[in-house]
Design a protein around this motif. Sequence first.
Motif, PDB file in Angstrom:
ATOM      1  N   THR A   1      -9.992   0.247   4.878  1.00 25.18           N
ATOM      2  CA  THR A   1      -9.969   0.452   3.423  1.00 25.18           C
ATOM      3  C   THR A   1      -8.631   0.116   2.782  1.00 25.18           C
ATOM      4  N   VAL A   2      -7.548   0.187   3.541  1.00 24.11           N
ATOM      5  CA  VAL A   2      -6.228  -0.017   2.929  1.00 24.11           C
ATOM      6  C   VAL A   2      -6.054  -1.439   2.401  1.00 24.11           C
TER       7      VAL A   2
ATOM      8  N   HIS B   1      -5.630   6.529  -5.907  1.00 25.03           N
ATOM      9  CA  HIS B   1      -5.351   5.104  -5.752  1.00 25.03           C
ATOM     10  C   HIS B   1      -4.271   4.926  -4.678  1.00 25.03           C
ATOM     11  N   SER B   2      -3.212   4.203  -4.934  1.00 21.95           N
ATOM     12  CA  SER B   2      -2.224   3.979  -3.866  1.00 21.95           C
ATOM     13  C   SER B   2      -0.819   4.314  -4.347  1.00 21.95           C
TER      14      SER B   2
ATOM     15  N   VAL C   1       0.824  -1.202   0.000  1.00 25.76           N
ATOM     16  CA  VAL C   1       0.000   0.000   0.000  1.00 25.76           C
ATOM     17  C   VAL C   1       0.860   1.254   0.000  1.00 25.76           C
TER      18      VAL C   1
ATOM     19  N   MET D   1      -3.890  -3.353  -6.040  1.00 28.66           N
ATOM     20  CA  MET D   1      -2.587  -3.172  -6.669  1.00 28.66           C
ATOM     21  C   MET D   1      -2.069  -4.476  -7.272  1.00 28.66           C
TER      22      MET D   1
ATOM     23  N   ASP E   1      -6.919  -1.416  -1.172  1.00 29.18           N
ATOM     24  CA  ASP E   1      -5.780  -0.938  -1.956  1.00 29.18           C
ATOM     25  C   ASP E   1      -4.794  -2.066  -2.227  1.00 29.18           C
ATOM     26  N   CYS E   2      -4.494  -2.830  -1.183  1.00 23.55           N
ATOM     27  CA  CYS E   2      -3.499  -3.896  -1.312  1.00 23.55           C
ATOM     28  C   CYS E   2      -3.917  -4.929  -2.351  1.00 23.55           C
TER      29      CYS E   2
ATOM     30  N   THR F   1      -0.126   3.035 -12.463  1.00 20.02           N
ATOM     31  CA  THR F   1       0.254   3.099 -11.059  1.00 20.02           C
ATOM     32  C   THR F   1       1.396   4.097 -10.895  1.00 20.02           C
TER      33      THR F   1
ATOM     34  N   LYS G   1       0.663   5.562   1.723  1.00 19.73           N
ATOM     35  CA  LYS G   1      -0.741   5.874   1.965  1.00 19.73           C
ATOM     36  C   LYS G   1      -1.151   5.410   3.359  1.00 19.73           C
TER      37      LYS G   1
ATOM     38  N   PRO H   1     -10.219   4.222  -1.487  1.00 17.08           N
ATOM     39  CA  PRO H   1      -9.469   3.050  -1.948  1.00 17.08           C
ATOM     40  C   PRO H   1      -9.336   2.956  -3.461  1.00 17.08           C
ATOM     41  N   THR H   2      -8.315   2.264  -3.878  1.00 27.58           N
ATOM     42  CA  THR H   2      -8.040   2.009  -5.290  1.00 27.58           C
ATOM     43  C   THR H   2      -9.189   1.237  -5.934  1.00 27.58           C
TER      44      THR H   2
END
Length: 345
Positions: free
Chosen positions: A83-84, A191-192, A68, A91, A87-88, A251, A71, A227-228
């Motif tokens: 929420t992270v 996004h991240s 992540v 990605m 993102d993980c 990205t 962020k 989040p992404t």
Amino acid sequence: MKNSNSESYAGAGVDVTAGYEAVKLMKKHVESTFTAGVLGGIGGFGGLFEPDLKGVSRPVLVSGTDGVGTKLKIAFLLDRHDTVGIDCVAMCVNDIVCSGAAPMFFLDYIATGKNHPEKIASIVSGVAEGCRQAGCALIGGETAEMPGFYPEDEYDLAGFSVGLADHDRMINGSTIAAGDALIGLSSSGLHSNGFSLVRHVLRPTDEKLRAFVPTLGQTLGEALITPTKIYVRAILDLIKKVPVKGISHVTGGGFYENIPRMLPENLCARIEKGSWPIPPVFPLIMDAGNIPEHDMYNTFNMGVGMVLAVSEKDVSAALESLKASGESAHLIGHVVAGDAGVELL
């Protein structure tokens, strides 16, 4: 875990019983992602998955791993951790689908200074949500308590995913030709990526993050923590209907680094600025840091999370399919002869 309680280890800062509690709390989130291929549950030494190879003539495994990034510093300031995980997952699976592969399963890794079971469960709830959005199963992971390495209230989060593709139907950009159209799928914001620059420019504090920003229509924190977007289902549906020639996940490195990765040699992506809406968080960052436009497009997605290359004749069908999947998509340019990589007009 019967009789598993080390006072000596606890004295060194590692509470193994907290780890067991975290697993107990996250179990419902993990199980909510299980698909038909999952064998067993969590707690084993390896995650088990039996892929469905029906209709796949030459199976290819496509893998992706990512984290992540900084962020997470925004999540720490907001004390928001649900929420992270999205993102993980995003990605990783957004990279995998660039080959036309369907993500099958995901594993996460959380390293923290102190194991707070409720916080770990909140993080995993986000990972599970990301997996559900991508249609893949969360089949395992690891939580490492590392006192003295991470601050007590901080953590790092990384993940790994594996997808399945049929070799003869993989997307690799090799058929892209001059005259092909470039379709951009709208991002959900930053996004991240680029958060080291974001944090350098905005100098976020708890007070700043919780302040409402009229141009954003929300607080700064809400804009930054968004989040992404996960594009997997929309793209997998699209490639069943339209021959997609190439896919780029925008990205870190922005347009200039990522779009050329799908292009054959001696071809260039000519992008028309103004052909898609740019989320207001980007001009806010640009103005706050007096950042040159080139650097913005070389760092951030600028409102375009994925770029697809299709034949000009397939543009309407592609846009229609993406809209039906709930995506906001725009014709943002074309492929031309040249070696510049990306031209922004």
